[in-house]
Design a protein around this motif. Sequence first.
Motif, mmCIF file in Angstrom:
data_model
loop_
_atom_site.group_PDB
_atom_site.id
_atom_site.type_symbol
_atom_site.label_atom_id
_atom_site.label_comp_id
_atom_site.label_asym_id
_atom_site.label_seq_id
_atom_site.Cartn_x
_atom_site.Cartn_y
_atom_site.Cartn_z
ATOM 1 N N THR A 1 -5.765 15.150 -27.173
ATOM 2 C CA THR A 1 -6.002 15.941 -26.853
ATOM 3 C C THR A 1 -7.368 17.120 -27.668
ATOM 4 O OG1 THR A 1 -4.446 16.344 -29.009
ATOM 5 C CG2 THR A 1 -3.036 16.088 -27.218
ATOM 6 N N TRP A 2 -7.124 18.304 -27.423
ATOM 7 C CA TRP A 2 -8.218 19.442 -27.573
ATOM 8 C C TRP A 2 -7.160 20.594 -28.384
ATOM 9 C CZ3 TRP A 2 -12.574 19.564 -30.380
ATOM 10 C CH2 TRP A 2 -12.920 20.637 -30.171
ATOM 11 N N ASN A 3 -7.294 21.082 -29.153
ATOM 12 C CA ASN A 3 -6.219 22.176 -29.493
ATOM 13 C C ASN A 3 -4.601 22.019 -29.231
ATOM 14 O OD1 ASN A 3 -7.506 23.556 -31.138
ATOM 15 N ND2 ASN A 3 -8.449 24.522 -29.267
ATOM 16 N N GLY A 4 -4.196 20.371 -29.355
ATOM 17 C CA GLY A 4 -2.506 20.376 -29.132
ATOM 18 C C GLY A 4 -2.691 19.931 -27.338
ATOM 19 N N LYS A 5 -3.769 20.185 -26.721
ATOM 20 C CA LYS A 5 -3.799 20.412 -24.937
ATOM 21 C C LYS A 5 -4.279 18.731 -24.869
ATOM 22 C CE LYS A 5 -4.784 23.381 -21.357
ATOM 23 N NZ LYS A 5 -5.496 24.488 -20.586
ATOM 24 N N MET A 6 -3.957 18.205 -23.450
ATOM 25 C CA MET A 6 -3.876 16.916 -22.978
ATOM 26 C C MET A 6 -4.973 17.320 -22.367
ATOM 27 S SD MET A 6 -1.990 14.222 -23.280
ATOM 28 C CE MET A 6 -0.285 13.518 -23.748
ATOM 29 N N SER A 7 -5.884 16.495 -22.445
ATOM 30 C CA SER A 7 -7.110 16.377 -21.915
ATOM 31 C C SER A 7 -7.172 15.799 -20.519
ATOM 32 C CB SER A 7 -8.275 14.629 -22.309
ATOM 33 O OG SER A 7 -7.142 13.657 -22.221
ATOM 34 N N ILE B 1 0.754 -1.927 -0.160
ATOM 35 C CA ILE B 1 -0.185 -0.118 0.228
ATOM 36 C C ILE B 1 0.967 1.151 0.136
ATOM 37 C CG2 ILE B 1 -1.805 0.954 1.375
ATOM 38 C CD1 ILE B 1 -2.740 -1.395 -0.065
ATOM 39 N N MET B 2 0.506 1.941 -1.491
ATOM 40 C CA MET B 2 1.396 3.070 -1.043
ATOM 41 C C MET B 2 2.634 2.627 -0.944
ATOM 42 S SD MET B 2 -0.936 5.380 -1.202
ATOM 43 C CE MET B 2 -0.685 7.022 -0.740
ATOM 44 N N GLY B 3 3.852 1.763 -1.544
ATOM 45 C CA GLY B 3 5.070 2.182 -1.441
ATOM 46 C C GLY B 3 5.446 2.884 -2.978
ATOM 47 N N ALA B 4 6.644 2.844 -2.687
ATOM 48 C CA ALA B 4 7.869 3.989 -3.584
ATOM 49 C C ALA B 4 7.096 3.449 -5.485
ATOM 50 C CB ALA B 4 9.183 3.092 -3.756
ATOM 51 N N GLN B 5 6.245 2.637 -5.341
ATOM 52 C CA GLN B 5 6.316 2.610 -6.995
ATOM 53 C C GLN B 5 4.775 3.428 -7.730
ATOM 54 O OE1 GLN B 5 7.141 0.224 -5.626
ATOM 55 N NE2 GLN B 5 8.690 -0.994 -6.391
ATOM 56 N N VAL B 6 4.137 3.727 -5.882
ATOM 57 C CA VAL B 6 2.780 4.593 -6.636
ATOM 58 C C VAL B 6 3.639 5.796 -6.436
ATOM 59 C CG1 VAL B 6 0.405 5.320 -5.303
ATOM 60 C CG2 VAL B 6 1.577 3.037 -4.764
ATOM 61 N N LYS B 7 4.051 6.858 -6.270
ATOM 62 C CA LYS B 7 4.708 7.888 -6.474
ATOM 63 C C LYS B 7 5.697 8.118 -7.377
ATOM 64 C CE LYS B 7 6.326 12.541 -4.209
ATOM 65 N NZ LYS B 7 7.862 12.243 -3.790
ATOM 66 N N GLU B 8 6.143 6.900 -7.946
ATOM 67 C CA GLU B 8 6.949 6.692 -8.989
ATOM 68 C C GLU B 8 6.098 6.683 -10.425
ATOM 69 O OE1 GLU B 8 10.258 3.330 -10.949
ATOM 70 O OE2 GLU B 8 9.290 3.752 -8.754
ATOM 71 N N LEU B 9 4.751 6.232 -10.425
ATOM 72 C CA LEU B 9 4.280 6.599 -11.868
ATOM 73 C C LEU B 9 3.555 7.701 -11.284
ATOM 74 C CD1 LEU B 9 2.162 4.831 -13.868
ATOM 75 C CD2 LEU B 9 0.738 4.417 -11.149
ATOM 76 N N GLU B 10 2.791 8.070 -10.383
ATOM 77 C CA GLU B 10 2.394 9.837 -10.229
ATOM 78 C C GLU B 10 3.087 10.803 -10.777
ATOM 79 O OE1 GLU B 10 -0.333 8.937 -6.091
ATOM 80 O OE2 GLU B 10 1.780 10.359 -5.591
ATOM 81 N N GLU B 11 4.787 10.749 -10.401
ATOM 82 C CA GLU B 11 5.936 11.717 -10.937
ATOM 83 C C GLU B 11 4.870 11.445 -12.594
ATOM 84 O OE1 GLU B 11 7.812 12.254 -6.716
ATOM 85 O OE2 GLU B 11 8.735 11.451 -8.577
ATOM 86 N N LYS B 12 5.400 10.090 -13.213
ATOM 87 C CA LYS B 12 5.098 9.465 -14.714
ATOM 88 C C LYS B 12 4.095 10.116 -15.173
ATOM 89 C CE LYS B 12 6.949 6.626 -16.927
ATOM 90 N NZ LYS B 12 8.221 4.719 -17.035
ATOM 91 N N MET B 13 3.219 10.266 -14.548
ATOM 92 C CA MET B 13 2.222 11.044 -15.113
ATOM 93 C C MET B 13 2.088 11.595 -15.493
ATOM 94 S SD MET B 13 -0.199 9.194 -16.766
ATOM 95 C CE MET B 13 -1.092 7.246 -15.747
ATOM 96 N N GLN B 14 2.394 12.641 -14.054
ATOM 97 C CA GLN B 14 2.219 13.914 -14.479
ATOM 98 C C GLN B 14 2.857 15.068 -15.196
ATOM 99 O OE1 GLN B 14 2.479 14.295 -9.517
ATOM 100 N NE2 GLN B 14 3.946 15.601 -9.947
ATOM 101 N N ASP B 15 4.409 14.131 -15.525
ATOM 102 C CA ASP B 15 5.065 14.665 -16.434
ATOM 103 C C ASP B 15 4.563 14.370 -18.464
ATOM 104 O OD1 ASP B 15 7.054 15.238 -15.294
ATOM 105 O OD2 ASP B 15 8.251 13.300 -15.111
ATOM 106 N N TYR B 16 4.137 13.249 -18.493
ATOM 107 C CA TYR B 16 3.003 12.831 -19.824
ATOM 108 C C TYR B 16 2.487 14.207 -19.659
ATOM 109 C CZ TYR B 16 0.507 9.835 -22.903
ATOM 110 O OH TYR B 16 -0.096 10.150 -24.226
ATOM 111 N N LEU B 17 1.700 13.794 -19.101
ATOM 112 C CA LEU B 17 0.718 14.043 -19.187
ATOM 113 C C LEU B 17 0.400 16.672 -19.139
ATOM 114 C CD1 LEU B 17 -2.666 12.056 -17.375
ATOM 115 C CD2 LEU B 17 -2.253 12.670 -19.991
ATOM 116 N N GLY B 18 1.642 17.025 -18.176
ATOM 117 C CA GLY B 18 1.967 18.157 -18.123
ATOM 118 C C GLY B 18 0.891 18.702 -17.374
#
Length: 367
Positions: A165-171, A33-50
């Motif tokens: 995307t809509w007009n190039g911006k991520m959903s 529960i809430m292991g390191a990979q959760v935070k890692e994925l959250e950060e990776k998703m932040q980067d992917y979606l901006g």
Amino acid sequence: MKVPMLDLHAQYEDLMPQIRAQLDEVFATHHYIMGAQVKELEEKMQDYLGIKHAIGCASGTDALVLAVKALGLGAGDEIITTPFTFFATASSIWRNNAKPVFVDIDPQTFNLDAKNIEQAITSHTKAIMPVHLFGQCSNMDAIMEIAQKHKLRVIEDNAQGIGSTWNGKMSCAFGDIGTLSFFPSKNLGAMGDGGMCLTNDAELATALRQLRVHGEGPKYYHKCVGLNSRLDTIQAAVLLVKLDHLESWSQQRRVNASYYDKHLAHVGDIKTPYIDPQARSIYNQYTLITARRDELMAHLQKKGVGCAVYYPLPLHLQECFADLGYKAGDFPVAEELAKKVLSIPIYPELTQEMQQYVVDSIKEFFS
Ligand SMILES: *Cc1c(COP(=O)(O)O)cnc(C)c1O
């Protein structure tokens, strides 16, 4: 030949060694529960979606429930949404004791039609919940303009639209909160349930983080009643591997879609999916419109071609929502499409031969 609607065997074939290695790392810690990979994925998703803040949770449904709660919406509040979507869109509103208010959809994109929104706004309206259905981002310029004019919050149900995307911006980047689902059959699917909320608002991010752990903070002190809704470490580990492939999978879905677009354009009364020139779809589904839907479906099943109806009964006509007082005829576009839509296989691992077989089977039906 047989062409399934979706083939997870094909998707996982090459990925399993990497996934097993990631899982071994989780098993080395037993931090489920809430292991390191959760935070890692959250950060990776932040980067992917901006987007600044990502908050993993237990499902796409919970992500919506948490979003409504984090915005402080509940009894007496109305949220405008689409009747042509998966059940969880509206149930997340209902489960917070708020009222889903439906408006009809655009007949071409299947998404909430922005020009129907204003007439549904009352003094109780607090938010709009668009859904980026089948992988196509809604017209977020129009929706955000209405939201700003009437001071409404916006929750994007992006369970089907990750990377669109809509007009190039991520959903997910337009509204106050966007939500994702990692249900196994979604474009980015886990090996079980999972979901995520995204927001650029630091206060909402804090609220969402608290709400997913019983509204707790600090530990064993509760200012509000939240959920128990975390993203499993195991699921986060799987998703970390798969997220690297998402863009290429989405691209392959678009290639597959253009093959169908070309070969099904003039077959029977079929209408192939319309994608707004301002949108980039990730084709969670490839959905045809035909008046002979049920017959075509029976034919394809006989030919061994997977197909499915998303969705056969609009939400305003669901028995559980009878108290909302809607009746047949209220949303003619959604009701008509519910009788005419048929989704066919679009997953990235489809081969050219399989697509050819799908096209030939459809042509055979109409000839
Ligand atoms: C899949 C889906 C959800 C719910 O996601 P789960 O992870 O299955 O709970 C919500 N909204 C839409 C539009 C969906 O397609």
